[in-house]
Motif scaffolding. Sequence first.
Motif, mmCIF file in Angstrom:
data_model
loop_
_atom_site.group_PDB
_atom_site.id
_atom_site.type_symbol
_atom_site.label_atom_id
_atom_site.label_comp_id
_atom_site.label_asym_id
_atom_site.label_seq_id
_atom_site.Cartn_x
_atom_site.Cartn_y
_atom_site.Cartn_z
ATOM 1 N N ARG A 5 -43.861 -44.117 -7.754
ATOM 2 C CA ARG A 5 -43.217 -43.183 -6.846
ATOM 3 C C ARG A 5 -44.017 -41.891 -6.714
ATOM 4 O O ARG A 5 -44.278 -41.407 -5.621
ATOM 5 N N SER A 8 -47.332 -42.520 -4.790
ATOM 6 C CA SER A 8 -47.301 -42.642 -3.335
ATOM 7 C C SER A 8 -47.044 -41.275 -2.706
ATOM 8 O O SER A 8 -47.547 -40.971 -1.634
ATOM 9 N N THR A 9 -46.279 -40.447 -3.394
ATOM 10 C CA THR A 9 -46.047 -39.092 -2.897
ATOM 11 C C THR A 9 -47.349 -38.293 -2.918
ATOM 12 O O THR A 9 -47.690 -37.609 -1.960
ATOM 13 N N LYS A 12 -49.841 -39.091 -0.226
ATOM 14 C CA LYS A 12 -49.577 -38.494 1.072
ATOM 15 C C LYS A 12 -50.226 -37.121 1.214
ATOM 16 O O LYS A 12 -50.686 -36.756 2.276
ATOM 17 N N GLU A 26 -40.900 -31.216 0.679
ATOM 18 C CA GLU A 26 -40.791 -32.663 0.887
ATOM 19 C C GLU A 26 -41.277 -33.404 -0.361
ATOM 20 O O GLU A 26 -40.652 -34.344 -0.847
ATOM 21 N N MET A 27 -42.405 -32.933 -0.869
ATOM 22 C CA MET A 27 -42.976 -33.589 -2.017
ATOM 23 C C MET A 27 -42.081 -33.442 -3.249
ATOM 24 O O MET A 27 -41.895 -34.380 -4.018
ATOM 25 N N ARG A 29 -38.957 -33.170 -3.312
ATOM 26 C CA ARG A 29 -37.790 -34.029 -3.188
ATOM 27 C C ARG A 29 -38.113 -35.402 -3.788
ATOM 28 O O ARG A 29 -37.321 -35.982 -4.523
ATOM 29 N N GLU A 30 -39.300 -35.888 -3.466
ATOM 30 C CA GLU A 30 -39.743 -37.184 -3.984
ATOM 31 C C GLU A 30 -39.918 -37.146 -5.509
ATOM 32 O O GLU A 30 -39.517 -38.057 -6.216
ATOM 33 N N ALA A 34 -37.987 -39.386 -8.196
ATOM 34 C CA ALA A 34 -38.783 -40.229 -9.098
ATOM 35 C C ALA A 34 -38.403 -39.965 -10.545
ATOM 36 O O ALA A 34 -38.228 -40.892 -11.338
#
Length: 440
Positions: A5, A8-9, A12, A26-27, A29-30, A34
Amino acid sequence: GLADRLQSTMQKIRGKGKVNEADVKEMMREVRLALLEADVNFKVVKEFVKRVSERSVGQEVLKSLTPGQQVIKVVKEELTELMGGEQSKIAVASKPPTVIMMVGLQGAGKTTTTGKLANLLRKKYNRKPLLVAADIYRPAAIKQLETLGKQLSMPVFSLGDQISPVEIAKQAIAKAKEEHHDYVLIDTAGRLHVDENLMGELKDIKELTKPDEIFLVVDAMTGQDAVNVAQSFNDQLGLTGVVLTKLDGDTRGGAALSIRSVTNTPIKFVGMGEKLDALEAFHPERMASRILGMGDVLTLIEKAQANVDEEKAKELEKKMRTATFTFDDFLEQLGQVRNMGPLDDILKMIPGANKMKGMDNLQIDDKQIGHVEAIIRSMTTHEKEHPETMNASRKKRIAKGSGRSIQEVNRLLKQFEEMKKMMKQVTNMQKGKKKGFKFP
Ligand code: GDP
Ligand code: MG
């Protein structure tokens, strides 16, 4: 899992030229999801995300040449911090023996870890430990420790299962003093879950032996449960360290991340297998890398940061744009790449690089860079700045001076011209964007 997880963040944002606050949000949040998914304690996650966010929208990241990579670096640093920063050491009593109590739930790995720790103490610190069988409840627990003692050729103290653990501990310490053992490792009993009886007995042993260390052995596979266990043992006994076992298995990593911040107790060792040499000192930084699943890439980023001068990188970029890039600049660039270490090693750090098409017969090695450097050094300043003035006699002189063949000199000159052409195209295509260039 957590690694996938986060990766992949990270992927990006890795290549991003610029990172703004919205990207960071945004990041984060991921990252938050995770970590929660990996069973990391809720409060820990909240704090963690807050700290990383603050640092990521700060100047150090946004103004850098590679903001995406900087965010990853911040995440890694904060993960490391979360797990306790520097690794810890084992106590040494001012008056031997140093007493270490091993506690934890049944099946966590106490007995095995007692053996491993004894092995480590002897091997690494040249100590003479006495193993103490104080688990009188689990069938065959005494036998298990005795077997380990035999494998290690180390004495195991036991009084069978009819004498109380407190009494066993007391006599063991007396024996250790008598026989000049500098460490006493007490393997205690566990239960399937934390209960009053278990804690009562452990408190009694603690009271009597005044241990220098109380190590909680927890199974890393149990995630958030491990944290709860750590919390109750710490509340009742006051732990000095945690040993996280079964890290060789497919664990979610959540336990390692939460234990330190929830209990304020450092993880001191990790169990990496069933064998007696499978106990390692805990390195928060390595664990962070493991969790991110990108260990070597981070080392690579750090190496690049340490060795590539940002000012110089900007200057080079300008030269490439204005096509005033000379052989001297080229030499300088080669030098910076070289500072990062052997090229083979650098390539190995890039995940999947060995699987990439054509990578196995990639022809850049250190020797070759050395040859290129020798050729460039044999040029005069004028030649370096104006390779177009190169003629046969100059080439001959350069070949002789560098100890390379005329063909090699020709090849380099041709490659350099092509490289300049390519740079021009690239910089025209994406004005302002930084781009690396190929080696000859
Ligand atoms: P105790 O009940 O806490 O004393 O646990 P044991 O020492 O008897 O260990 C329980 C099981 O876990 C045994 O089968 C051990 O071999 C295994 N074990 C302990 N530590 C590790 C480890 O770090 N990795 C792996 N894979 N197995 C472990
Ligand atoms: Mg045991």
